[in-house]
Motif scaffolding. Sequence first.
Motif, short mmCIF file in Angstrom:
data_model
loop_
_atom_site.label_atom_id
_atom_site.label_comp_id
_atom_site.label_asym_id
_atom_site.label_seq_id
_atom_site.Cartn_x
_atom_site.Cartn_y
_atom_site.Cartn_z
N ILE B 102 0.87 -1.18 0.00
CA ILE B 102 0.00 0.00 0.00
C ILE B 102 0.90 1.22 0.00
O ILE B 102 1.73 1.39 0.89
CB ILE B 102 -0.95 0.00 1.20
N PHE B 103 0.71 2.05 -1.00
CA PHE B 103 1.59 3.20 -1.20
C PHE B 103 0.98 4.46 -0.60
O PHE B 103 -0.24 4.67 -0.64
CB PHE B 103 1.81 3.43 -2.70
N GLY B 104 1.85 5.31 -0.07
CA GLY B 104 1.44 6.63 0.35
C GLY B 104 1.30 7.53 -0.87
O GLY B 104 1.56 7.12 -2.00
N GLN B 105 0.89 8.76 -0.63
CA GLN B 105 0.65 9.68 -1.73
C GLN B 105 1.91 10.40 -2.19
O GLN B 105 1.90 11.07 -3.22
CB GLN B 105 -0.43 10.69 -1.34
N GLY B 106 2.98 10.25 -1.44
CA GLY B 106 4.26 10.74 -1.91
C GLY B 106 4.63 12.13 -1.43
O GLY B 106 3.77 12.95 -1.10
N THR B 107 5.92 12.37 -1.37
CA THR B 107 6.49 13.68 -1.09
C THR B 107 7.30 14.10 -2.30
O THR B 107 8.16 13.34 -2.76
CB THR B 107 7.40 13.66 0.15
N THR B 108 7.01 15.29 -2.82
CA THR B 108 7.77 15.80 -3.96
C THR B 108 8.92 16.64 -3.43
O THR B 108 8.70 17.64 -2.73
CB THR B 108 6.87 16.66 -4.86
N LEU B 109 10.12 16.23 -3.75
CA LEU B 109 11.33 16.92 -3.28
C LEU B 109 11.96 17.67 -4.44
O LEU B 109 12.21 17.11 -5.50
CB LEU B 109 12.33 15.90 -2.72
N GLN B 110 12.22 18.94 -4.20
CA GLN B 110 12.98 19.74 -5.16
C GLN B 110 14.27 20.18 -4.49
O GLN B 110 14.24 20.81 -3.41
CB GLN B 110 12.19 20.96 -5.62
N VAL B 111 15.39 19.86 -5.11
CA VAL B 111 16.69 20.28 -4.60
C VAL B 111 17.25 21.31 -5.57
O VAL B 111 17.53 21.02 -6.73
CB VAL B 111 17.66 19.10 -4.47
N LYS B 112 17.42 22.52 -5.08
CA LYS B 112 17.88 23.63 -5.93
C LYS B 112 19.40 23.69 -5.92
O LYS B 112 20.02 23.63 -4.87
CB LYS B 112 17.31 24.94 -5.40
N PRO B 113 19.97 23.81 -7.12
CA PRO B 113 21.44 23.84 -7.20
C PRO B 113 22.01 25.17 -6.67
O PRO B 113 21.31 26.15 -6.54
CB PRO B 113 21.72 23.70 -8.70
#
Lengths: 113, 113
Positions: B102-113
């Motif tokens: 069963i999967f969660g809805q997710g976390t969107t990660l943005q890593v800025k250079p």
Amino acid sequence: DVKVTQSSRYLVKRTGEKVFLECVQDMDHENMFWYRQDPGLGLRLIYFSYDVKMKEKGDIPEGYSVSREKKERFSLILESASTNQTSMYLCASSLRTGRYEQYFGPGTRLTVT
Amino acid sequence: SQQGEEDPQALSIQEGENATMNCSYKTSINNLQWYRQNSGRGLVHLILIRSNEREKHSGRLRVTLDTSKKSSSLLITASRAADTASYFCATAHRSGNTGKLIFGQGTTLQVKP
């Protein structure tokens, strides 16, 4: 190297068409899965197969059917495509015992117009 | 049905910083897994932690599991722009499981250079 392939990366179909999405795995896995992924809703299980010719409904089976005639191949069928079936479709496979780690295909982005 | 809930839904950090994502679940589990998804692609398994483990490391990844709180966290240390992706937790139920996650809805990660 383990591999799950899906027949198309992008697909555009018309409302009412019958649509076949194919998935093939080369790892001799017993389990195969079809998910759909929509923004804000995560992955939702459509159907699950734990052996050849065996299937189990997931959370959202309405409007879909599946076929598993061979161990390596799992097909998702949209009998009469509708616009609300526009989505990303992901296939996965895993062993039936042990860690249950799933291996995913690249996904098929289906647009129904 | 979605068991996993992830927090935050989105995270934006600078390169070199650490990123922490959390996952909560509702029922007893056999194991908890974390997956990564690059934009428009399939999911890739990152790390698995069993229900009798409290912490696990893999490279720059550190996963903790607190079964009393039914929660897990994924820490990515010294983040890189290439870590930009969505991260999902997935749980394998303890009893009668034939491989479904069963999967969660997710976390969107943005890593800025």
